[in-house]
Design an enzyme around this catalytic site. Structure first.
Site, PDB file in Angstrom:
ATOM      1  N   ASP A   1      -4.523   3.893  12.289  1.00 45.60           N
ATOM      2  CA  ASP A   1      -3.124   3.459  12.213  1.00 45.60           C
ATOM      3  C   ASP A   1      -2.215   4.682  12.240  1.00 45.60           C
ATOM      4  OD1 ASP A   1      -4.007   4.203   9.573  1.00 45.60           O
ATOM      5  OD2 ASP A   1      -2.213   3.255   8.737  1.00 45.60           O
TER       6      ASP A   1
ATOM      7  N   GLU B   1      -4.277   3.660   6.406  1.00 44.95           N
ATOM      8  CA  GLU B   1      -4.089   4.937   5.716  1.00 44.95           C
ATOM      9  C   GLU B   1      -2.617   5.246   5.516  1.00 44.95           C
ATOM     10  OE1 GLU B   1      -3.589   9.176   4.942  1.00 44.95           O
ATOM     11  OE2 GLU B   1      -2.830   8.043   6.668  1.00 44.95           O
TER      12      GLU B   1
END
Length: 485
Positions: free
Chosen positions: A111, A178
């Site tokens: 991400d 994250e």
């Protein structure tokens, strides 16, 4: 210090040559990854985050990984607009399962941070721009963390093309949250410690950066972070200072007085007992700072100012890495807009954090903070209501820079870059580092690919082609040296 150390080199040139040969394909792989706007903080883009996970699964299958799993983590907890929003899956895969070999787990995240061209990007953030004159790849996620993630895939492809056997068993763990707190990851690592991750001997993370722009580093320490808020509440509503100024106890005044007792202008923490918990500096550690490539000028360039509290390299690095710091972050509830507003806030919340280092105990630090702030507020004899709270905490992490992992990574770095890497710590936090170490009971290595000026989280995020390709060589070389250790 010498730019080289003596060690038995492994015959890795064919691997490095193959990585160079595959450079166009590797750049194309990163281009495809960047094109997927996997922004975890934007609920409307959650399907794109899942698309990125599926992209990685397809790549793993093509490269010959086995036991590939998409670990679903369930519904995302509030606050969310969609109560049924599902967390992105964690991608797991194996390459090799030879009991005679060591097993390395590599972690990364797929991400990225939000990005719009209107934010100030020179090019579209999710269309990779290859500046062939400067040999730089621009795009959101290029350095954080899609470059390193696909870098591991590139290493496997190079081995496959050569017909070389991987010197270790490789396990990959790629997450998609994250940038939004790694929700669900800690629980998954704990759950899989005796299952999917049972035979792991070592964990490698490539989610940090060189200290500067010219010399590679290996990172062996991170500071922790305890984040607090001070809540002071007085009147039942915001009041007019022309009517009530001077005749009531104002929460803002109390808060400013209390917050002014936390840290002084030189950066010294004023809370009694904090420095008593800090581990003493050893001669061996002190010597590590001597050879590190850094200067006051680089700090000034990074901060865009000449406001350093220290006038030499060693003091700057020690205070960034191995001493605690306290930062005041803001005041919630106070007027902060443009213009002039004569309001007396009824309730204000002051936010601050302490970056922690060995051997500060988080719970003991909380006690010292609460005692100090409570004592200082009592001195005011204020009728206002007062409360101090811990918002979140994450412990520091320090490894042994002389263990097998770091020794292997240093040899690989020297093979590729022809220089002994700097051994560094960082002032920030990567909480998953501690989670892997605690749950799996193994060493963790931070092996960065990008430079200190890559602009992760910023506009015009980039990854130099040399760092990308040489980074792949370093990752591959590391596996060979660690496999022989």
């Amino acid at each position: 210090m010498s730019t080289s150390t003596t060690y038995e080199k492994l015959p890795l040139q064919p691997l490095f040559d193959t990585i160079e040969e595959l450079k166009p394909k590797f750049i194309e792989r990163l281009q495809k990854a960047i094109a997927i706007p996997s922004v975890s903080s934007d609920e409307s883009l959650r399907p794109k985050v899942v698309e990125m996970a599926n992209f990685l699964v397809d790549e793993l299958k093509t490269l010959g990984f086995t036991d590939i799993q998409l670990k679903e983590l369930g519904t995302q907890p509030p606050p969310v607009q969609d109560a049924n929003l599902q967390l992105p899956p964690i991608v797991l895969g194996r390459f090799g399962n030879d009991p005679a070999k060591k097993t390395v787990l590599v972690y990364g995240h797929y991400d990225v941070q939000p990005a719009l061209k209107d934010d100030g990007w020179k090019t579209e953030p999710f269309t990779m721009h290859y500046d062939k004159e400067k040999e730089i790849l621009y795009g959101r996620g290029s350095t954080d963390d899609k470059g390193p993630v696909v870098g591991w895939l590139n290493v496997i492809e190079a081995h496959n093309k050569l017909g070389w056997e991987l010197p270790v068993n490789l396990v990959v763990c790629f997450e998609g949250m994250e940038e939004s707190g790694s929700l669900g990851l800690d629980e998954l690592v704990a759950k899989e410690a005796q299952n999917y991750f049972k035979k792991v001997d070592q964990v490698t993370i490539s989610d940090n950066y060189w200290l500067g722009t010219t010399k590679p580093v290996l990172t062996y320490g991170l500071r922790g972070c305890n984040y607090y808020q001070i809540i002071i509440e007085g009147p039942g509503a915001d009041l007019h200072s022309g009517i009530f100024g001077g005749i009531i106890a104002e929460p803002m005044t109390d808060l400013i007085k209390v917050m002014s007792t936390l840290v002084d202008g030189s950066g010294k923490i004023l809370i009694p007992g904090v420095y008593d918990m800090v581990a003493p500096l050893t001669d061996k550690e002190d010597q590590l700072y001597d050879s590190i490539d850094f200067s006051v000028e680089e700090l000034n360039a990074a901060s865009g100012s000449q406001t350093s509290l220290h006038d030499n390299k060693k003091d700057i690095l020690k205070h960034r890495w191995r001493f605690p710091s306290l930062s005041l972050h803001g005041i919630e509830g106070a007027f902060s807009g443009a213009g002039a507003k004569t309001v007396i806030p009824a309730k204000v919340v002051g936010k601050f954090s302490i970056r922690t280092v060995p051997d500060i105990e988080s719970k003991k630090l909380d006690d010292l903070v609460f005692q100090h702030i409570t004592s200082e507020f009592k001195k005011l004899n204020s009728p206002n209501k007062f409360k101090v709270e811990l918002i979140h905490d994450g412990n520091y992490w320090v490894s042994d820079p002389f263990n097998d992992s770091f020794t292997a990574a240093a040899k690989a770095t020297q093979d590729v870059w022809n220089v002994v890497p700097d051994f560094t710590r960082e002032g920030g936090s990567i909480p998953i580092t501690l989670t892997f170490e605690k749950e799996l009971g193994v060493d963790v290595l931070l092996l960065p690919m990008g430079r200190g000026d890559d602009g992760a989280h910023s506009i015009n995020e980039k990854l130099d082609v040399s760092n990308y390709i040489n980074g792949c060589k370093t990752l591959g070389g590391y596996l060979h040296y660690y496999g022989k250790a």
